[in-house]
Design a protein around this motif. Structure first.
Motif, short mmCIF file in Angstrom:
data_model
loop_
_atom_site.label_atom_id
_atom_site.label_comp_id
_atom_site.label_asym_id
_atom_site.label_seq_id
_atom_site.Cartn_x
_atom_site.Cartn_y
_atom_site.Cartn_z
N ASP A 258 2.38 5.87 6.15
CA ASP A 258 2.35 5.68 7.51
C ASP A 258 1.30 4.78 8.23
OD1 ASP A 258 3.85 8.39 8.22
OD2 ASP A 258 2.29 9.22 6.89
N LEU A 259 0.41 4.22 7.69
CA LEU A 259 -0.70 3.21 7.92
C LEU A 259 -0.94 2.66 6.40
CD1 LEU A 259 -3.05 5.33 10.23
CD2 LEU A 259 -1.48 3.76 10.89
N THR A 260 -1.29 1.39 6.77
CA THR A 260 -1.77 0.28 5.74
C THR A 260 -2.78 -0.38 6.40
OG1 THR A 260 0.40 0.18 4.76
CG2 THR A 260 -1.10 -1.28 4.06
N THR A 261 -3.93 -0.41 5.36
CA THR A 261 -5.11 -1.39 5.60
C THR A 261 -5.19 -2.45 4.67
OG1 THR A 261 -6.52 -0.42 4.11
CG2 THR A 261 -6.54 0.57 6.43
N PHE A 262 -5.16 -3.64 5.63
CA PHE A 262 -5.42 -4.98 4.84
C PHE A 262 -6.76 -5.76 4.95
CE2 PHE A 262 -1.03 -4.32 6.43
CZ PHE A 262 -0.15 -4.28 5.20
N GLY A 263 -6.79 -6.73 4.00
CA GLY A 263 -8.01 -7.46 4.09
C GLY A 263 -7.92 -8.62 3.03
N LYS A 264 -9.02 -9.31 2.63
CA LYS A 264 -8.85 -10.40 1.55
C LYS A 264 -7.97 -11.49 1.91
CE LYS A 264 -11.57 -7.20 -1.50
NZ LYS A 264 -12.67 -7.63 -1.50
N ILE A 265 -6.68 -11.29 1.24
CA ILE A 265 -5.74 -12.29 1.05
C ILE A 265 -5.02 -12.70 2.53
CG2 ILE A 265 -3.51 -13.08 0.15
CD1 ILE A 265 -4.11 -12.00 -2.41
N ILE A 266 -5.11 -11.62 3.31
CA ILE A 266 -4.42 -11.78 4.72
C ILE A 266 -5.17 -12.68 5.59
CG2 ILE A 266 -5.66 -9.82 5.97
CD1 ILE A 266 -2.74 -9.01 6.97
N GLY A 267 -6.43 -13.02 5.23
CA GLY A 267 -7.21 -14.17 5.92
C GLY A 267 -7.57 -15.25 5.03
N GLY A 268 -6.84 -15.34 4.08
CA GLY A 268 -6.94 -16.69 3.23
C GLY A 268 -8.28 -17.07 2.90
N GLY A 269 -9.14 -16.12 2.87
CA GLY A 269 -10.53 -16.50 2.38
C GLY A 269 -11.73 -16.42 3.48
N PHE A 270 -11.16 -16.09 4.76
CA PHE A 270 -12.17 -16.03 5.83
C PHE A 270 -12.32 -14.54 6.14
CE2 PHE A 270 -10.62 -20.46 5.78
CZ PHE A 270 -11.67 -21.05 6.31
N PRO A 271 -13.21 -14.28 6.99
CA PRO A 271 -13.56 -12.71 7.25
C PRO A 271 -12.33 -12.18 7.93
CG PRO A 271 -15.40 -14.14 7.60
CD PRO A 271 -14.37 -14.92 7.40
N VAL A 272 -11.75 -10.89 7.57
CA VAL A 272 -10.48 -10.46 8.08
C VAL A 272 -10.52 -8.92 7.52
CG1 VAL A 272 -8.67 -10.87 6.14
CG2 VAL A 272 -8.05 -10.84 8.68
N GLY A 273 -9.75 -8.14 8.32
CA GLY A 273 -9.15 -6.91 8.33
C GLY A 273 -7.95 -6.70 9.10
#
Length: 424
Positions: A258-273
């Protein structure tokens, strides 16, 4: 191997930062961490000029390695040159959102945030707001960031905070169960089903060794959450856009959370979620719904450019074929070495993730307890240093995953396998 500059830098850092670091795991290296000066493809070079093959890759974000392809670098530099950030929407965040929605079938809408922790914190709040329930089921050993709802120890009957500063009353809304234990999940729903907002799980336990799900485990979680009107949250901060390629690990297991959390690769090495999922759920986030979530730096244009350029390059240049092939070569070589020199150990991982787990019986771990019972002190205090002495940089302890990047080569793999032969 000289480390005078790293030692001096750590001495300075101890005077101004707790433990001399800005993230606790970095201090796991004893007697002190080495300080990196720069990266080069699949390598890092420290403050003393020592060069290491880098299998840590920033703890996962660096799918392309340290030297970004020219097109990726140009896209990032263009956004940075246009101004740091604005406090208003930009086109690039729409572009990245459309890319993710197009490639991850479960994600109909997405909200970008600033870290994996912020993504999982928002997911828990959203699940509670959407369902009107309080409790969250998590897997023991699963890591969902530095947030109050998941910093817990114990089991379903005896849960306690795993960190000072987290009230016991927070922990009481969290139900930890062993990974791969369907009976424990059933028991949790029998007792608390009417108040369970969500089950949150990593598709693969990737921050506690590497533990694969048993066949049918995620199907079972999908079924039981549907049966009780709870949500299924996949935490793909680590596995997202690494396992299963652009479809993420959920496509590998053919599960629609129902929900997915992302981080890391989705920001290409910059801070992200990021937090994505069914539109009717995501639309409960402010301003379209009653669940508050906001952030000054969310959707930062430089981060959005880095993420989009990284994923577009991966889609167009056979990046996943490259990293997964090297991952297969590493795991195959390590399996042969372990069989010859340490048959009680096991080799774990999939696609571009790998780890040798110092198990005691040659059995692949099925949950966090199995990993915890491995020879974790030997891994950190003896083996890690032997690998570093051979100029191979592995993750800082038995629990953190290791990653292959597009910057790695077959020569890096062969050199690393030779180092394992000497260190095991």
């Amino acid at each position: 191997m000289n480390d005078d500059n790293s030692r001096a830098l750590y001495d300075r850092a101890l005077s101004v930062m707790p433990g001399g670091v800005n993230s606790a795991v970095r201090a796991a290296i004893e007697p002190y961490p080495f300080f990196v000066q720069k990266g080069d493809r699949g390598h890092v070079i420290d403050a003393d000029g020592n060069r290491y093959i880098d299998w840590v890759m920033g703890l996962g974000p660096l799918l392309l390695g340290h030297n970004l392809p020219e097109s990726v670098q140009a896209g990032i530099q263009q956004k940075a040159s246009e101004g740091p950030m604005y406090g208003t929407p930009t086109e690039i965040e729409v572009d990245l959102a459309e890319f993710v929605v197009r490639h991850v079938p479960s994600v109909e809408k997405i909200r970008f945030v600033n870290s994996g922790t912020e993504a999982t914190t928002s997911a828990v709040r959203l699940a509670r707001g959407y369902t009107g329930r309080n409790k969250i089921v998590v897997n023991q050993g699963g890591y969902h960031g530095a947030q109050e709802s998941t910093l817990v120890d114990g089991d379903a009957e005896n849960v306690a905070p795993s960190s000072a500063g987290v009230p016991q009353s927070f922990a009481e809304h969290t139900i930890p169960v062993p990974f791969n234990d369907e009976d424990a999940v059933r028991e949790a729903f029998e007792k608390h089903g009417d108040d369970i907002a969500a089950v949150m799980t990593e598709p693969i336990l990737a921050n506690y060794g590497i533990v694969d799900p048993d066949d049918g485990y995620h199907d079972f979680l999908r079924e039981i959450t549907d049966e009780h009107g709870s949500l299924l949250i996949f935490d793909e901060v680590i596995t997202g856009f690494r396992v299963g390629g652009l479809g993420c690990a959920q496509s590998e297991f053919d599960i629609t959370p129902d929900l997915t959390t992302f981080g890391k690769i989705i920001g290409g090495g910059f801070p992200v979620g990021a937090l994505g999922g069914r539109a009717e759920i995501i639309e409960q986030l402010a301003p379209s719904g009653p669940v508050f979530q906001a952030g000054t730096f969310s959707g930062h244009p430089v981060t959005m450019a880095a993420g989009l350029e990284t994923l577009q390059f991966a889609a167009a240049n056979n990046v996943y074929d490259h990293v997964n092939t090297l991952g297969d070569q590493l795991r195959a070589g390590l399996t042969d070495i372990v069989a010859e020199q340490a048959p009680e150990y096991t080799v774990a991982g999939t696609d571009s993730m790998f780890k040798v787990i110092f198990t005691r019986d040659g059995e692949a771990p099925s949950n966090a307890a199995d990993v915890k019972n491995a020879e974790t002190d030997r891994w950190r205090r003896v083996f890690w240093g032997q690998m570093k002495a051979q100029e191979v940089f592995l993750s800082q302890n038995q629990f953190e995953c290791q990653f292959v990047s597009y910057g790695h080569t077959e020569a890096d793999v062969e050199e690393t396998l030779e180092a394992y032969k000497h260190a095991l």
